[in-house]
Design a protein around this motif. Structure first.
Motif, mmCIF file in Angstrom:
data_model
loop_
_atom_site.group_PDB
_atom_site.id
_atom_site.type_symbol
_atom_site.label_atom_id
_atom_site.label_comp_id
_atom_site.label_asym_id
_atom_site.label_seq_id
_atom_site.Cartn_x
_atom_site.Cartn_y
_atom_site.Cartn_z
ATOM 1 N N VAL A 197 0.859 -1.200 0.000
ATOM 2 C CA VAL A 197 0.000 0.000 0.000
ATOM 3 C C VAL A 197 0.890 1.243 0.000
ATOM 4 N N LYS A 198 1.956 1.186 0.803
ATOM 5 C CA LYS A 198 2.849 2.355 0.859
ATOM 6 C C LYS A 198 3.493 2.590 -0.512
ATOM 7 N N ARG B 14 2.240 2.049 -3.367
ATOM 8 C CA ARG B 14 1.257 2.681 -4.261
ATOM 9 C C ARG B 14 1.127 4.175 -3.972
ATOM 10 N N VAL B 15 1.175 4.515 -2.682
ATOM 11 C CA VAL B 15 1.070 5.931 -2.304
ATOM 12 C C VAL B 15 2.308 6.678 -2.820
ATOM 13 N N ALA C 221 2.096 7.153 -6.577
ATOM 14 C CA ALA C 221 1.151 8.207 -6.990
ATOM 15 C C ALA C 221 1.772 9.586 -6.775
ATOM 16 N N LYS C 222 2.460 9.744 -5.642
ATOM 17 C CA LYS C 222 3.110 11.030 -5.339
ATOM 18 C C LYS C 222 4.214 11.313 -6.365
#
Ligand SMILES: Cc1cc2nc3c(=O)[nH]c(=O)nc-3n(C[C@H](O)[C@H](O)[C@H](O)COP(=O)(O)OP(=O)(O)OC[C@H]3O[C@@H](n4cnc5c(N)ncnc54)[C@H](O)[C@@H]3O)c2cc1C
Length: 441
Positions: free
Chosen positions: A127-128, A130-131, A134-135
């Protein structure tokens, strides 16, 4: 286009001779011809396009190695008429093949929404991750592409870890995705190049001309005078211009010469000495491509598949099917498999190893695959480690009036070759605007 395959005469009647009919040489030749110069292109092989070409085997048209071209390359946008190329665009997502052939779909959810459910469950990214991705995407989109390529550098591995990506994502996603592209399993390649390619993927597509990659050089070569089957062995520069010697024993004269071969051959032709501070010679990274015919495709998606196993031989895999009616017989499939490096085993052994790796993907379906061709390509790209850009050569060479048009002027790939051709022509024409264009723009 005039295409001849015979011995040249003593004098060419051309202002400029271009050695090499790859994308760099053809771009330089076309630019100069459009500026009113008389140009002659000499090419050692029997085909246009250098590393970008297609060949016929049975009723299939095989791109010798190629998977596709990024539509976002700035130089490709300048040089090609995309409509005339009739580009087939791949989906902006890819399938990672993990243990046991397990498929994980990853991609741009905004541009390929069908990939979203698969993407969310892909174990290659936390999940991290993916974040962070995106950033990073938002940051890269906010800046012009060439700015991402240039400036201070580090390895892609160090850069990704610094951004906060997990080790697992480096091994299971970034190595097959980016390492596969630049033929580097250690992710030691320049982080600038990673940022540049990532941005290319965010703003464009990987595409293939419907009739095959050879449409690229064919479009550039329209109206050019290209002689195939002429190998240049020596170049001499003197007060009366430049003379070019061919393997067949001819001597051709011109006021200026552009050397547009692969970088290592170019270095030899212009007499580069070992230890040059900005060497034209760049070394080589090789790859191997296998093509298989199938009575029907074993997979029906227009997505690139990436071998994600750290110990596997498979790099990129793609199925060509009904979107390419002139290349694949109706209903049949054409499988392209790229393998890391140039394995020193015979074709039959290599193919058996490839099929063994594909078996977990397709089960008994692999028995239907018929090997069409194995192509070993020792110079696919040159290595581009962190900091390489600071060592790139310019367009002049140790020989007066002999210029370099090459991927070695910029980056190893289509963008670099086209840019190298544009700027070598600009150097001859004194076109300062083009010459001052930043690398990658
Ligand atoms: C399998 C494969 C996959 C690739 N995938 C991608 C990709 O996905 N994206 C991307 O951007 N790039 C990719 N590349 C890289 C890209 O193809 C090259 O960077 C680009 O085509 C280089 O063009 P060039 O004109 O500089 O050189 P080349 O294509 O090497 O052309 C040089 C030409 O000079 C000729 N020549 C050599 N010596 C002589 C001589 N002595 N006399 C006369 N002629 C000579 C050669 O025959 C050749 O035609 C790939 C390359 C390969 C091989």
């Amino acid at each position: 286009m005039t295409l001849t395959g015979s011995r040249g005469a003593e004098s060419t009647g051309a202002d400029i001779i271009v050695v090499g009919a790859g994308l760099a040489g053809l771009t330089a030749a076309r630019t100069l011809q459009r500026a009113g110069k008389t140009v002659r292109v000499l090419e050692s092989s029997q085909h246009l396009g250098g590393r970008v070409w297609s060949k016929q085997v049975d009723s299939y048209t095989l791109d010798v190695g190629f998977i596709g071209m990024f539509t976002a390359y700035p130089a490709a946008r300048r040089q090609f008429d995309y409509d005339a190329l009739d580009l087939v665009r791949l989906k902006p997502s890819a399938v990672l093949r993990q243990e046991g052939g397990r498929a994980e779909l990853v991609g741009d959810p905004l541009r390929d929404p069908a990939a979203l459910p698969g993407d969310l469950s892909a174990a290659a990214l936390t999940v991290k991750d993916r974040v962070v991705a995106a950033k990073l995407a938002a940051e890269l989109l906010a800046r012009p592409a060439h700015e991402l390529l240039n400036g201070p550098d580090q390895t892609t591995r160090a850069y990704l870890l610094e951004q906060g990506f997990s080790e697992r994502s480096l091994e299971r996603f970034f190595t097959p995705f980016f390492g596969g592209l630049v033929l580097d399993r250690q992710l030691e390649t320049s982080a600038g190049l990673f940022r540049y390619y990532f941005r290319m993927l965010l703003t464009g597509d990987v595409s293939i001309p419907r009739a095959g990659m050879s449409e690229l050089p064919r479009q550039l070569a329209q109206e050019l005078d290209v002689t195939l089957g002429v190998t240049v062995t020596d170049i001499h520069s003197g007060p009366d211009g430049v003379s070019v010697q061919t393997e067949a024993g001819d001597t051709l004269h011109a006021a200026q010469v552009i050397v547009a071969t692969d970088p290592n051959t170019a270095a030899r032709l212009v007499g580069e000495q070992p230890g040059a501070p900005r060497p034209i010679a760049r070394g080589s990274l090789g790859s191997t491509y296998l093509h298989y015919a199938a009575p029907e495709p074993l997979e029906r998606q227009r997505r690139l598949q990436l071998g994600a196993l750290p110990t596997g031989q498979l790099n990129q895999v793609f199925w060509l099917q009904e979107e390419f009616p002139n290349r694949v017989p109706v209903g049949h499939g054409l499988l392209i498999v790229s393998v890391w490096g140039v394995p020193e085993v015979d074709d039959a052994t290599l193919s058996a190893q490839v099929l063994d790796e594909l078996r977990p993907w397709y089960g008994g379906g692999v028995e239907q695959l018929r090997l069409l061709s194995v192509d070993r390509i020792p110079h696919t790209q040159f290595p581009q480690p962190a900091g390489y850009a600071a060592t790139l050569p310019g367009h002049t060479t140790p020989l007066p009036n002999v210029f370099l048009a090459s991927e070695a002027n910029s980056l190893s790939g289509i963008q670099g070759a086209l840019e190298g051709g544009e700027k070598a022509a600009a150097a001859i024409l004194g076109d300062l605007e083009v010459l001052s264009r930043p690398r990658g723009a």
